[in-house]
Design a protein around this motif. Structure first.
Motif, PDB file in Angstrom:
ATOM      1  N   ILE A 199      51.092  28.267  29.818  1.00  0.00           N
ATOM      2  CA  ILE A 199      49.661  28.466  30.009  1.00  0.00           C
ATOM      3  C   ILE A 199      49.312  29.943  29.830  1.00  0.00           C
ATOM      4  N   VAL A 200      48.177  30.198  29.197  1.00  0.00           N
ATOM      5  CA  VAL A 200      47.607  31.541  29.140  1.00  0.00           C
ATOM      6  C   VAL A 200      46.326  31.536  29.952  1.00  0.00           C
ATOM      7  N   ARG A 201      46.210  32.480  30.869  1.00  0.00           N
ATOM      8  CA  ARG A 201      45.002  32.628  31.678  1.00  0.00           C
ATOM      9  C   ARG A 201      44.262  33.886  31.256  1.00  0.00           C
ATOM     10  N   VAL A 202      42.961  33.748  31.041  1.00  0.00           N
ATOM     11  CA  VAL A 202      42.119  34.883  30.666  1.00  0.00           C
ATOM     12  C   VAL A 202      41.184  35.167  31.834  1.00  0.00           C
ATOM     13  N   TYR A 203      41.330  36.350  32.425  1.00  0.00           N
ATOM     14  CA  TYR A 203      40.511  36.753  33.566  1.00  0.00           C
ATOM     15  C   TYR A 203      39.418  37.703  33.096  1.00  0.00           C
ATOM     16  N   GLU A 204      38.257  37.584  33.718  1.00  0.00           N
ATOM     17  CA  GLU A 204      37.146  38.485  33.427  1.00  0.00           C
ATOM     18  C   GLU A 204      36.598  39.035  34.734  1.00  0.00           C
ATOM     19  N   ALA A 205      36.428  40.337  34.787  1.00  0.00           N
ATOM     20  CA  ALA A 205      35.942  40.985  36.004  1.00  0.00           C
ATOM     21  C   ALA A 205      34.472  40.671  36.218  1.00  0.00           C
ATOM     22  N   GLY A 206      34.129  40.180  37.423  1.00  0.00           N
ATOM     23  CA  GLY A 206      32.736  39.919  37.733  1.00  0.00           C
ATOM     24  C   GLY A 206      31.943  41.184  37.918  1.00  0.00           C
ATOM     25  N   ASP A 207      32.576  42.226  38.411  1.00  0.00           N
ATOM     26  CA  ASP A 207      31.949  43.531  38.617  1.00  0.00           C
ATOM     27  C   ASP A 207      32.931  44.589  38.124  1.00  0.00           C
ATOM     28  N   VAL A 208      32.617  45.229  37.017  1.00  0.00           N
ATOM     29  CA  VAL A 208      33.543  46.188  36.422  1.00  0.00           C
ATOM     30  C   VAL A 208      33.711  47.428  37.289  1.00  0.00           C
ATOM     31  N   LEU A 209      32.814  47.666  38.230  1.00  0.00           N
ATOM     32  CA  LEU A 209      32.932  48.810  39.120  1.00  0.00           C
ATOM     33  C   LEU A 209      33.767  48.505  40.350  1.00  0.00           C
ATOM     34  N   ASN A 210      33.923  47.205  40.648  1.00  0.00           N
ATOM     35  CA  ASN A 210      34.659  46.804  41.835  1.00  0.00           C
ATOM     36  C   ASN A 210      36.066  46.305  41.493  1.00  0.00           C
ATOM     37  N   CYS A 211      36.153  45.430  40.496  1.00  0.00           N
ATOM     38  CA  CYS A 211      37.435  44.899  39.989  1.00  0.00           C
ATOM     39  C   CYS A 211      38.211  44.096  41.031  1.00  0.00           C
ATOM     40  N   SER A 212      37.522  43.555  42.013  1.00  0.00           N
ATOM     41  CA  SER A 212      38.210  42.736  43.003  1.00  0.00           C
ATOM     42  C   SER A 212      37.961  41.246  42.798  1.00  0.00           C
ATOM     43  N   ASP A 213      36.949  40.904  41.990  1.00  0.00           N
ATOM     44  CA  ASP A 213      36.601  39.506  41.757  1.00  0.00           C
ATOM     45  C   ASP A 213      36.749  39.212  40.264  1.00  0.00           C
ATOM     46  N   TRP A 214      37.633  38.248  39.945  1.00  0.00           N
ATOM     47  CA  TRP A 214      37.916  37.902  38.550  1.00  0.00           C
ATOM     48  C   TRP A 214      37.768  36.397  38.362  1.00  0.00           C
ATOM     49  N   SER A 215      37.011  36.003  37.330  1.00  0.00           N
ATOM     50  CA  SER A 215      36.926  34.590  36.970  1.00  0.00           C
ATOM     51  C   SER A 215      38.117  34.233  36.093  1.00  0.00           C
ATOM     52  N   ASN A 216      38.472  32.944  36.077  1.00  0.00           N
ATOM     53  CA  ASN A 216      39.701  32.507  35.428  1.00  0.00           C
ATOM     54  C   ASN A 216      39.403  31.417  34.406  1.00  0.00           C
ATOM     55  N   ASP A 217      39.821  31.641  33.165  1.00  0.00           N
ATOM     56  CA  ASP A 217      39.689  30.658  32.091  1.00  0.00           C
ATOM     57  C   ASP A 217      41.078  30.438  31.516  1.00  0.00           C
ATOM     58  N   GLU A 218      41.618  29.215  31.619  1.00  0.00           N
ATOM     59  CA  GLU A 218      42.990  28.968  31.190  1.00  0.00           C
ATOM     60  C   GLU A 218      43.052  27.931  30.079  1.00  0.00           C
ATOM     61  N   PHE A 219      44.112  28.012  29.281  1.00  0.00           N
ATOM     62  CA  PHE A 219      44.351  27.006  28.248  1.00  0.00           C
ATOM     63  C   PHE A 219      45.858  26.872  28.018  1.00  0.00           C
ATOM     64  N   GLN A 220      46.268  25.665  27.647  1.00  0.00           N
ATOM     65  CA  GLN A 220      47.681  25.365  27.431  1.00  0.00           C
ATOM     66  C   GLN A 220      48.057  25.712  25.998  1.00  0.00           C
ATOM     67  N   VAL A 221      49.068  26.568  25.850  1.00  0.00           N
ATOM     68  CA  VAL A 221      49.540  26.958  24.522  1.00  0.00           C
ATOM     69  C   VAL A 221      50.774  26.176  24.127  1.00  0.00           C
ATOM     70  N   PHE A 222      51.734  26.063  25.032  1.00  0.00           N
ATOM     71  CA  PHE A 222      52.962  25.319  24.772  1.00  0.00           C
ATOM     72  C   PHE A 222      53.098  24.233  25.828  1.00  0.00           C
ATOM     73  N   ASP A 223      53.480  23.029  25.386  1.00  0.00           N
ATOM     74  CA  ASP A 223      53.481  21.864  26.257  1.00  0.00           C
ATOM     75  C   ASP A 223      54.855  21.215  26.245  1.00  0.00           C
ATOM     76  N   LYS A 224      55.404  20.965  27.412  1.00  0.00           N
ATOM     77  CA  LYS A 224      56.719  20.334  27.515  1.00  0.00           C
ATOM     78  C   LYS A 224      56.743  18.930  26.937  1.00  0.00           C
ATOM     79  N   SER A 225      55.609  18.247  26.933  1.00  0.00           N
ATOM     80  CA  SER A 225      55.564  16.879  26.435  1.00  0.00           C
ATOM     81  C   SER A 225      55.717  16.802  24.923  1.00  0.00           C
ATOM     82  N   SER A 226      55.596  17.946  24.247  1.00  0.00           N
ATOM     83  CA  SER A 226      55.720  17.982  22.790  1.00  0.00           C
ATOM     84  C   SER A 226      57.126  18.395  22.405  1.00  0.00           C
TER      85      SER A 226
END
Length: 339
Positions: free
Chosen positions: A142-169
């Motif tokens: 899995i690759v997770r892409v985080y984005e800072a909600g407040d670039v001045l604070n950097c304590s809150d990050w949203s998370n967007d993930e997607f599967q790149v490699f899968d064991k079932s394949s």
């Protein structure tokens, strides 16, 4: 001296301007060096027990976001560190002094622990054009892409993930499905290119992930290194009509790939394979203009490669620390004659 017989340096990362250097080790330690006006490097900070397990990678954010450093570890966490210049610290030259020195202290701004079952093997801040984003590659594919909600604070990050490699394949190489490394496309043209990154897996497959709307897709996939992949690096592109990506792995070759993102014939194709070493190759890295490629194999003999006037890749320089002179702080550099 940073490493020892029981503590290995896993990664080295320069900041954007090349004035700072961060090392991370298997002994859960981060060491930061600063370069002064006379181009001398001094150890400015050492963070012990920065993680609860070996630290695999480190990366600096673009300087417009301040002094931010990200690290990832076998403890399944990504930590974002920031410099606290106002903190007081005793000077190493005056152990008994209570006065604050110019040595900065670093503090944890955020600890990202979304990977609850798998180690995080690579972490990279996105290029400036995408804002303050951070991508983390995990052993579960899995690759997770985080984005800072407040670039001045950097304590809150949203998370967007997607599967790149899968064991079932089965095509992903059985159990070797984890992400080994990733590299963002550093292009400055967000509107035309969008958010794109390359991911190399332990199976040896190279995949290109591209964000379309709010979804990440994997339009390109090739077998780069059948014996297993170790690193990937996307070259900066100043004027080429195509992008260049370098990969390395358990084989003794570096693969150089071509990809045209904004053309109809946008096939991911092999450009060349460089016989760069006689042992597994662990790291590949481009210079700031994407015109020179550094290759670091297991032996420690780093080689530099460039294109000649006939568009052939040639080995221009070899650099290796001489074990007999290492204690004296000297390194040997050998250049091929005529180059």
């Amino acid at each position: 001296k940073v490493s020892s017989a029981c503590d290995y340096v896993h990664d080295v990362a320069y900041n954007f301007n090349g004035t700072r250097l961060a090392l991370c080790t298997s002994g859960q330690k981060i060491v930061i060096f600063d370069r002064n006006e006379t181009f001398q490097w001094t150890r400015s900070c050492e963070i012990n027990e920065a993680h609860a397990a070996p630290i695999w990678r480190a990366d600096w954010a673009h300087p417009e976001h301040g002094a931010l450093l990200a690290t990832c570890s076998e403890d399944r966490a990504v930590i974002v560190w920031s410099e606290n210049r106002g903190a007081a610290r005793k000077s190493p030259l005056e152990p008994d002094s209570e006065a604050a020195s110019s040595i900065p202290r670093w503090k944890v701004r955020s600890r990202l622990t979304d990977s609850t079952h798998s180690a995080v093997r690579d972490v990279k801040f996105g290029p400036r054009r995408v804002g303050l984003k951070l991508a983390a590659a995990q052993m579960d594919g899995i690759v997770r892409v985080y984005e800072a909600g407040d670039v001045l604070n950097c304590s809150d990050w949203s998370n967007d993930e997607f599967q790149v490699f899968d064991k079932s394949s089965s095509s992903e190489g059985g159990e070797k499905v984890g992400c080994a490394a990733l590299s963002w496309n550093p292009s400055s043209d967000l509107g035309q290119v969008g958010e794109v990154m390359a991911v190399i897996g332990y199976s040896g497959r190279l995949k290109i992930a591209r964000r379309t709307g709010k979804k990440w897709e994997l339009p390109w996939s090739v077998t780069a290194h059948p014996g297993g992949g170790k690193d990937v690096s996307w070259a900066p592109n100043l004027c080429r009509p195509y992008d260049v990506i370098a990969t390395c792995g358990c084989e003794k070759q570096v693969a150089v790939w071509k990809l045209s993102l904004d053309r109809e014939d946008n096939e991911l194709s092999i450009w060349t394979r460089l016989d760069a070493a006689v042992e597994p190759i662990w790291r590949v890295s481009w210079n700031a203009t994407g015109t020179a490629l550094a290759v670091a194999p297991e032996s420690g003999l780093v080689s530099l490669w460039k294109l000649d006037s006939s568009l052939q890749w040639i080995r221009t320089t070899d650099i290796q620390v001489n074990p007999e002179e290492e204690s004296k702080g000297r390194s040997g550099v050998r250049r091929d004659e005529g180059l």
